[in-house]
Design an enzyme around this catalytic site. Structure first.
Site, PDB file in Angstrom:
ATOM      1  N   ASP A 139      -2.309   0.867   7.555  1.00  0.00           N
ATOM      2  CA  ASP A 139      -1.565   0.680   6.320  1.00  0.00           C
ATOM      3  C   ASP A 139      -1.269  -0.825   6.095  1.00  0.00           C
ATOM      4  O   ASP A 139      -1.041  -1.200   4.958  1.00  0.00           O
ATOM      5  CB  ASP A 139      -0.411   1.668   6.459  1.00  0.00           C
ATOM      6  CG  ASP A 139      -0.619   3.003   6.466  1.00  0.00           C
ATOM      7  OD1 ASP A 139      -1.351   3.525   5.725  1.00  0.00           O
ATOM      8  OD2 ASP A 139      -0.189   3.846   7.309  1.00  0.00           O
TER       9      ASP A 139
ATOM     10  N   GLU B 193      -1.803  -1.315  -4.641  1.00  0.00           N
ATOM     11  CA  GLU B 193      -2.910  -0.642  -4.745  1.00  0.00           C
ATOM     12  C   GLU B 193      -2.898   0.454  -5.806  1.00  0.00           C
ATOM     13  O   GLU B 193      -1.896   1.251  -5.671  1.00  0.00           O
ATOM     14  CB  GLU B 193      -3.505  -0.163  -3.465  1.00  0.00           C
ATOM     15  CG  GLU B 193      -4.974   0.373  -3.408  1.00  0.00           C
ATOM     16  CD  GLU B 193      -5.494   0.664  -2.182  1.00  0.00           C
ATOM     17  OE1 GLU B 193      -6.249  -0.121  -1.772  1.00  0.00           O
ATOM     18  OE2 GLU B 193      -4.938   1.713  -1.698  1.00  0.00           O
TER      19      GLU B 193
ATOM     20  N   ASP C 145       0.920  -0.970   0.089  1.00  0.00           N
ATOM     21  CA  ASP C 145       0.063  -0.006  -0.113  1.00  0.00           C
ATOM     22  C   ASP C 145       1.003   1.292  -0.085  1.00  0.00           C
ATOM     23  O   ASP C 145       1.370   1.659   1.062  1.00  0.00           O
ATOM     24  CB  ASP C 145      -0.821  -0.115   1.329  1.00  0.00           C
ATOM     25  CG  ASP C 145      -1.848   1.076   1.323  1.00  0.00           C
ATOM     26  OD1 ASP C 145      -2.249   1.722   0.267  1.00  0.00           O
ATOM     27  OD2 ASP C 145      -2.334   1.746   2.342  1.00  0.00           O
TER      28      ASP C 145
END
EC number: 3.1.21.10
Length: 167
Positions: free
Chosen positions: A139, A67, A7
Site C-alpha cells: 500500500d 488513485e 492509495d
C-alpha cells in the site's frame, strides 16, 4: 513541489509524501494507515481523515494525488472504497489542496513503463527511483508510485500518456 499521495482503502490506506520534480524525487514519509477490523466503518473514515489532516499539518504539501478507483469486486466494495476516497478528498478540501486523480494503469505506465505491471514490479521501481534502502510494503509502494506519477506528469514527454483529472 511537495505531494501528499494516497492509495485509498477503508482498512489499509497507503500514504506518501514525496518532493521534487519530474527529474528527481525523494520520499519524505510513507507508510500504511492500518485500522483494525474491530473499528466501525464510520470510525475508519474518521481515522483516515484525521491521519491525513495530521500529515497535511506536518508536511504542508502543495498538492494531493490519489488513485482513481477502477475495478472492484462487488457493489459493497465500491461503496466502501468510495467512502474511503471521500474521507481523503474532504481532508484535502479542508486544507485547500488541489487534488489530482490518476488511473492505476497510468501509475504503472509512469513508474514501470507498462500499464499492466505487477505490484511487485511497481514496488521494485519505486525503491529504485527513490533510492530507498528497503522495498516498501504494497500500500505504501502504491502511494509512492502515485506521488511519483504526479511529479512525472510535469514532464512534457510523459504527460500525454497519463489518464489524470482534477477532482
Amino acid at each position: 513541489m511537495r505531494i501528499l499521495a494516497i492509495d485509498p482503502a477503508i482498512r489499509n490506506t497507503g500514504y506518501a509524501v514525496v518532493e521534487g520534480d519530474y527529474r528527481r524525487a525523494r520520499a519524505l514519509d510513507y507508510g500504511t494507515l492500518s485500522i483494525p477490523r474491530s473499528v466501525s466503518q464510520s470510525g475508519c473514515l474518521l481515522a483516515i481523515k484525521q491521519h491525513l489532516g495530521n500529515l497535511i499539518d506536518k508536511w504542508n504539501p502543495d498538492e494531493m494525488a490519489v488513485e482513481r478507483i477502477i475495478y472492484v469486486q462487488s457493489h459493497q466494495t465500491a461503496i466502501t472504497m468510495g467512502a474511503a476516497k471521500a474521507a481523503v478528498v474532504i481532508a484535502a478540501a479542508e486544507a485547500g489542496l488541489r487534488i489530482m486523480e490518476y488511473s492505476p494503469k497510468s501509475v504503472k505506465l509512469s513508474v514501470v513503463g507498462r500499464g499492466a505491471a505487477q505490484k511487485t514490479q511497481v514496488a521494485f521501481m519505486v525503491r529504485a527511483l527513490l533510492e530507498l534502502r528497503e522495498t516498501p510494503e504494497s500500500d505504501a509502494a502504491d502511494a509512492l508510485a502515485i506521488g511519483l506519477t504526479h511529479l512525472f506528469s510535469a514532464d512534457p514527454l510523459k504527460a500525454h500518456m497519463m489518464e489524470r483529472k482534477y477532482i
